[in-house]
Write an enzyme that holds these catalytic residues in place. Structure first.
Site, PDB file in Angstrom:
ATOM      1  N   HIS A  49       0.848  -1.183   0.000  1.00  0.00           N
ATOM      2  CA  HIS A  49       0.000   0.000   0.000  1.00  0.00           C
ATOM      3  C   HIS A  49       0.890   1.242   0.000  1.00  0.00           C
ATOM      4  O   HIS A  49       2.105   1.145   0.187  1.00  0.00           O
ATOM      5  CB  HIS A  49      -0.937   0.002   1.214  1.00  0.00           C
ATOM      6  CG  HIS A  49      -0.230  -0.128   2.521  1.00  0.00           C
ATOM      7  ND1 HIS A  49      -0.260  -1.271   3.273  1.00  0.00           N
ATOM      8  CD2 HIS A  49       0.553   0.733   3.179  1.00  0.00           C
ATOM      9  CE1 HIS A  49       0.467  -1.092   4.352  1.00  0.00           C
ATOM     10  NE2 HIS A  49       0.975   0.117   4.311  1.00  0.00           N
TER      11      HIS A  49
HETATM   12  C1  T46 Z   1       2.956   0.915   6.750  1.00  0.00           C
HETATM   13  C2  T46 Z   1       3.762  -0.315   6.974  1.00  0.00           C
HETATM   14  C3  T46 Z   1       5.235  -0.024   7.065  1.00  0.00           C
HETATM   15  C4  T46 Z   1      -4.052  -0.419  13.531  1.00  0.00           C
HETATM   16  O1  T46 Z   1      -5.135  -0.666  14.095  1.00  0.00           O
HETATM   17  N1  T46 Z   1      -3.346   0.689  13.875  1.00  0.00           N
HETATM   18  C5  T46 Z   1      -2.160   1.000  13.301  1.00  0.00           C
HETATM   19  O2  T46 Z   1      -1.542   2.012  13.660  1.00  0.00           O
HETATM   20  C6  T46 Z   1      -1.651   0.125  12.264  1.00  0.00           C
HETATM   21  C7  T46 Z   1      -0.342   0.440  11.583  1.00  0.00           C
HETATM   22  C8  T46 Z   1      -2.386  -0.968  11.933  1.00  0.00           C
HETATM   23  N2  T46 Z   1      -3.561  -1.243  12.550  1.00  0.00           N
HETATM   24  C9  T46 Z   1      -4.301  -2.456  12.194  1.00  0.00           C
HETATM   25  C10 T46 Z   1      -4.880  -2.435  10.784  1.00  0.00           C
HETATM   26  C11 T46 Z   1      -4.842  -3.897  10.396  1.00  0.00           C
HETATM   27  O3  T46 Z   1      -6.008  -4.542  10.825  1.00  0.00           O
HETATM   28  O4  T46 Z   1      -3.387  -3.559  12.231  1.00  0.00           O
HETATM   29  C12 T46 Z   1      -3.652  -4.467  11.180  1.00  0.00           C
HETATM   30  C13 T46 Z   1      -2.413  -4.687  10.335  1.00  0.00           C
HETATM   31  O5  T46 Z   1      -2.111  -3.496   9.579  1.00  0.00           O
HETATM   32  P1  T46 Z   1      -1.571  -3.540   8.095  1.00  0.00           P
HETATM   33  O6  T46 Z   1      -2.131  -4.717   7.375  1.00  0.00           O
HETATM   34  O7  T46 Z   1      -1.792  -2.202   7.471  1.00  0.00           O
HETATM   35  O8  T46 Z   1      -0.012  -3.779   8.357  1.00  0.00           O
HETATM   36  P2  T46 Z   1       1.192  -3.727   7.307  1.00  0.00           P
HETATM   37  O9  T46 Z   1       2.342  -4.365   7.976  1.00  0.00           O
HETATM   38  O10 T46 Z   1       0.805  -4.223   5.968  1.00  0.00           O
HETATM   39  O11 T46 Z   1       1.514  -2.134   7.137  1.00  0.00           O
HETATM   40  C14 T46 Z   1       1.967  -1.369   8.238  1.00  0.00           C
HETATM   41  C15 T46 Z   1       1.221  -0.027   8.306  1.00  0.00           C
HETATM   42  O12 T46 Z   1      -0.183  -0.276   8.323  1.00  0.00           O
HETATM   43  C16 T46 Z   1       1.525   0.887   7.150  1.00  0.00           C
HETATM   44  O13 T46 Z   1       1.070   2.188   7.438  1.00  0.00           O
HETATM   45  O14 T46 Z   1       3.411   1.848   6.114  1.00  0.00           O
HETATM   46  O15 T46 Z   1       3.359  -1.089   8.103  1.00  0.00           O
END
Ligand code: T46
Length: 137
Positions: A49
């Site tokens: 993303h």
């Molecule tokens: C990024 C990369 C480097 C939250 O509730 N609060 C938060 O602050 C974050 C970051 C995530 N979440 C929840 C949303 C999803 O249900 O945690 C779950 C996993 O998040 P996500 O699938 O977006 O994780 P990554 O590792 O794909 O991405 C993350 C960050 O979301 C993103 O901003 O730049 O790490």
């Protein structure tokens, strides 16, 4: 694409090492949120993303991983291997984290609160978004 990788100052003595990160001094933004990921398996890829308005610094405080950055025109792969290294990732950059070593803890300092509306999770929409921003739309 310019890759900005910080080497934070290390304070070390016979007790071990310490790194301090101060907003607007060591990194260019105010930190509104800190999150971290762990228990990531080697074969797992995360991310896929971009953000519309978010600056972040990624730090492998333990272990290592790779980060692929894509600005819609070119891609760069950066390795994070030391706890004193930080990778600056601005908005408008598609990112992917992978090749996590065992016991890696990837900590992220973010310039804003969590907001799902700020995510672009579709690659074609990301390309459109980058194009429009370039055209000043
Ligand atoms: C990024 C990369 C480097 C939250 O509730 N609060 C938060 O602050 C974050 C970051 C995530 N979440 C929840 C949303 C999803 O249900 O945690 C779950 C996993 O998040 P996500 O699938 O977006 O994780 P990554 O590792 O794909 O991405 C993350 C960050 O979301 C993103 O901003 O730049 O790490």
């Amino acid at each position: 694409m310019q890759v900005i990788k910080y080497a934070f100052q290390q304070h070390g003595d016979q007790r071990g090492m310490l790194v301090a990160i101060e907003e607007y001094k060591d990194i260019p933004f105010e930190v509104k949120r800190v999150y971290y990921m762990y228990d990531t398996r080697k074969e797992v890829h995360r991310g896929f993303h971009a953000h519309k308005n978010l600056e972040q610094v990624l730090i492998c405080v333990n272990g290592s991983c790779k980060v692929k950055l894509d600005n819609g025109v070119e891609t760069k792969i950066v390795s994070l291997e030391k706890p004193y290294e930080g990778l600056y990732v601005s908005n408008n950059i598609w990112r992917e984290m992978y090749d996590f070593a065992e016991n890696t803890v990837l900590m992220v300092l973010a310039s804003n609160y969590y907001d799902e509306e700020d995510y672009i999770r579709d690659y074609d929409k990301f390309l459109e978004f980058v194009k429009k921003r370039k055209e000043g739309k």
